[in-house]
Design an enzyme around this catalytic site. Structure first.
Site, PDB file in Angstrom:
ATOM      1  N   LYS A   1      -2.713  -0.017  -3.944  1.00 46.83           N
ATOM      2  CA  LYS A   1      -3.817  -0.839  -3.553  1.00 46.83           C
ATOM      3  C   LYS A   1      -4.959  -0.632  -4.352  1.00 46.83           C
ATOM      4  CE  LYS A   1      -2.123  -3.398  -0.052  1.00 46.83           C
ATOM      5  NZ  LYS A   1      -0.562  -2.575   0.436  1.00 46.83           N
TER       6      LYS A   1
HETATM    7  C1  LIG Z   1       0.443  -2.984   0.799  1.00 46.25           C
HETATM    8  C2  LIG Z   1       1.526  -2.156   0.575  1.00 46.25           C
HETATM    9  C3  LIG Z   1       3.040  -2.803   0.395  1.00 46.25           C
HETATM   10  C4  LIG Z   1       3.315  -4.119   0.340  1.00 46.25           C
HETATM   11  O1  LIG Z   1       2.806  -4.595  -0.665  1.00 46.25           O
HETATM   12  P1  LIG Z   1       2.602  -6.178  -0.845  1.00 46.25           P
HETATM   13  O2  LIG Z   1       1.903  -6.342  -2.361  1.00 46.25           O
HETATM   14  O3  LIG Z   1       1.693  -6.598   0.338  1.00 46.25           O
HETATM   15  O4  LIG Z   1       4.033  -6.692  -0.783  1.00 46.25           O
HETATM   16  C5  LIG Z   1       3.956  -1.655   0.300  1.00 46.25           C
HETATM   17  N1  LIG Z   1       3.511  -0.140   0.342  1.00 46.25           N
HETATM   18  C6  LIG Z   1       2.310   0.035   0.617  1.00 46.25           C
HETATM   19  C7  LIG Z   1       2.250   1.705   0.778  1.00 46.25           C
HETATM   20  C8  LIG Z   1       1.314  -0.780   0.721  1.00 46.25           C
HETATM   21  O5  LIG Z   1       0.069  -0.391   1.217  1.00 46.25           O
END
Ligand SMILES: *Cc1c(COP(=O)(O)O)cnc(C)c1O
Length: 467
Positions: A112
Site C-alpha cells: 500500500k
Molecule cells: C490490501 C492488501 C491486499 C489486497 O489488495 P487489494 O488491492 O485490496 O486487492 C493484499 N495483501 C496485502 C498485504 C494488503 O495489504
C-alpha cells in the site's frame, strides 16, 4: 487526461480533481477516458531505470494538464525516497519460473505504501496550490490505514480518519495506526467487519451535503491515483524479467481488487501480460464470480491474511465497466441489483471478456500455511501469509502453463504477521529498524459503534476542533 465515472452521471474531471474526489458524486468510480499505448521500444527503454524514474514515465500521461514534468519528478522522487531497499521493488526467485516481486520495503511494510506515499505527496501539492483543506476518510482491513497515516500524518492541509474493524487487524497493523501521535490523524475502531467500515465510508460520501461541508476526500483504492501508482510496478517487474521480449503472468493476493486491476490496465496499455491471476483466501467471492458468473457476497471469515478478508471488492466495478464496453447504464443496473437482491449476474459477454484475461484461485488456510513452510524449506525465504496466497495461486497457474514465468506479488513483510509466520515456519521475523520498538509505544484507541451517524458526528466534532 480526463476522468469519467463508471456510473455516467458525475462530471468529467481532470486528474487533480479526480484525485481529491476519490469516489464520484454519482457513487461510481473514476477512470481515465483513454489509455496511453506503450510500444515495445518504450517498454524496453525502462530497463535499468531507477524506480522513481520509471514511475514518472508511466504516470506522466495520466497526470498531464495538472502536474508539469518537474513537479511530477519532484513528488515522485519524494514518494519513493523513504523505501528501505535500494531497488525499491526487488525481485527474488522462489522456484523454476516463479518469482516474487517484493513490494513491502516501504515505511509501513506493505505494498500500500507504493500508492499511498505518492498520493500523500500529490494531494498535499494540490491542496497547497489551492489554499484548501480536506478531510480524508478511509476504511482499512489493516494496511491501507497504516499507509495513509504514515503518508498524511503531520500534513497541514488534511485531517485524516481511518475506520478499521475492531479486533480484526493484527497487533502490528493496529499499533501502526494507534501509536503515531500526530494530531491530524485518527484511527477509529469500529464494532464490525471491514465491509461495514467500507460501507460507512461510501455512505458518508453519498451524503452530498456532508461531503461538501467536510470537503471529504477518499484514499481507498476507489481513488484512481492509487491504481495509477500501482501500474508502475507491473512494468518494472516485467521489464526486469525480459519484457517486452517475453510475456509473463502475475499472481496477485486480492481483496478489494485494486492491485490486480492495476495489472489489467498495464496489460491494456501494451505490457505483455499473459494471465492475471486473482489469488484469494477463503473469502472467495471473486473466484466464485468468475466460475459461475454470479457475484454474491457471503459473510466474511477471519483468516491469517486479514487484509484480504473482504467480500465486496469495490474495484471490481471498474472491471465490469470495461468488460461491458464502458456502458454506465449496465453498471447502474448491476449495482442496484446488488443493493436490492444482495447479488447480481454478470452478463455472459462480459464474463467471457473477463475470463480472457483473468484466472482466479482460492487458497485455503491450510494451503496458505503449507506454502509459507515450503518456501522457507526450499529457498530460505520467509514470506507472509498474503504473499503465500499469491505464490500458491502462482504455482497453480504454472502447472497449467509451465513455460510462462509467473511473478507473484509479495504484498506484506512477514514481520507484520509474526504469529502466522512462526506457526508455519518456526521463524519469528523481527520488525525492521524504524519499527523495532513498535510493540512498546503508547496506543490511543477511539472506539465507535458500527453506525454511520456516530462516525459522522465524531468527524464533525474533531474536524471542528482542529479548524
Ligand atoms: C490490501 C492488501 C491486499 C489486497 O489488495 P487489494 O488491492 O485490496 O486487492 C493484499 N495483501 C496485502 C498485504 C494488503 O495489504
Amino acid at each position: 487526461m480526463r476522468y469519467i465515472s463508471t456510473r455516467g452521471a458525475a462530471p468529467t474531471l481532470g486528474f487533480a480533481d479526480a484525485l481529491l474526489a476519490g469516489l464520484a458524486r454519482d457513487g461510481g468510480l473514476y477512470l481515465p477516458l483513454s489509455l496511453p499505448q506503450w510500444r515495445p521500444d518504450a517498454i524496453r527503454a525502462l530497463r535499468g531505470l531507477p524506480y522513481a524514474e520509471a514511475a514518472v514515465r508511466v504516470m506522466t500521461p495520466f497526470v498531464g494538464g495538472d502536474f508539469g514534468p518537474a513537479e511530477t519528478e519532484a513528488l515522485t522522487a519524494a514518494a519513493y525516497a523513504g523505501f528501505r531497499h535500494a531497488a525499491t521493488a526487488p525481485i527474488a526467485q522462489i522456484d523454476d519460473n516463479l518469482f516474487a516481486l517484493e513490494l513491502f520495503h516501504g515505511p509501513t511494510l506493505a505494498f500500500k505504501d507504493f500508492a499511498m506515499q505518492w498520493l500523500g505527496q500529490a494531494m498535499n501539492r494540490v491542496l497547497r496550490q489551492r489554499g484548501a483543506r480536506a478531510t480524508i476518510i478511509g476504511a482499512t482491513s489493516g494496511d491501507t490505514g497504516a499507509a495513509a497515516i504514515e503518508a498524511f500524518g503531520g500534513q497541514s492541509q488534511v485531517e485524516v480518519f481511518i475506520l478499521y474493524p475492531r479486533g480484526r487487524v493484527s497487533d502490528v497493523q493496529r499499533r501502526q495506526m494507534t501509536t503515531v501521535g500526530k494530531p491530524n490523524v485518527h484511527a477509529l475502531a469500529i464494532e464490525g467487519a471491514f465491509d461495514d467500515c467500507q460501507r460507512i465510508v461510501k455512505e458518508l460520501f453519498g451524503d452530498l451535503a456532508f461531503r461538501d461541508e467536510m470537503r471529504l476526500s477518499g484514499v481507498n483504492s476507489i481513488n484512481w491515483a492509487r491504481i495509477l501508482a500501482q501500474i508502475v510496478y507491473y512494468f518494472v517487474g516485467a521489464v526486469a524479467l525480459g519484457a517486452p521480449e517475453r510475456a509473463m503472468s502475475f499472481a496477485v493476493p486480492t481483496g478489494n481488487f485494486g492491485d490486480v486491476l492495476a495489472g489489467y490496465y498495464a496489460k491494456r496499455m501494451g505490457l505483455p501480460v499473459d494471465r492475471l491471476i486473482i489469488a484469494t483466501n477463503e473469502n472467495d467471492i471473486l473466484v466464485r464470480a468468475l466460475a459461475s458468473g454470479h457475484y454474491a457476497p457471503k459473510g466474511v471469515k477471519a483468516t491469517q491474511s486479514p487484509s484480504m478478508d473482504i467480500q465486496v471488492s469495490s474495484n471490481f466495478e471498474r472491471l465490469l465497466f470495461e468488460a461491458s464496453g464502458r456502458n454506465p447504464d449496465a453498471l447502474v443496473a448491476l449495482m442496484s441489483e446488488l443493493a436490492s437482491d444482495g447479488a447480481f449476474a454478470i452478463r455472459s459477454d462480459a464474463l467471457t471478456r473477463i475470463r480472457a484475461d483473468f484466472d482466479a484461485f482460492r487458497v485455503d488456510e491450510t494451503a496458505c500455511a503449507e506454502e509459507m513452510g515450503r518456501v522457507y524449506r526450499e529457498s530460505g525465504m520467509v514470506i507472509d501469509p498474503h504473499s503465500a496466497v499469491g505464490v500458491h495461486a502462482g504455482r497453480k497457474a504454472l502447472a497449467a502453463a509451465p513455460a510462462t514465468p509467473v511473478i507473484a506479488l509479495g504484498t506484506a513483510h512477514p514481520a507484520k504477521f509474526p504469529d502466522a509466520v512462526e506457526r508455519a515456519t518456526g521463524v519469528r521475523p523481527p520488525l525492521p529498524e524504524p519499527l523495532s520498538d513498535l510493540m512498546d509505544r503508547r496506543e490511543t484507541i477511539v472506539g465507535l459503534p458500527n453506525d454511520r451517524q456516530a462516525v459522522a458526528d465524531y468527524l464533525r466534532q474533531t474536524a471542528r476542533a482542529a479548524a
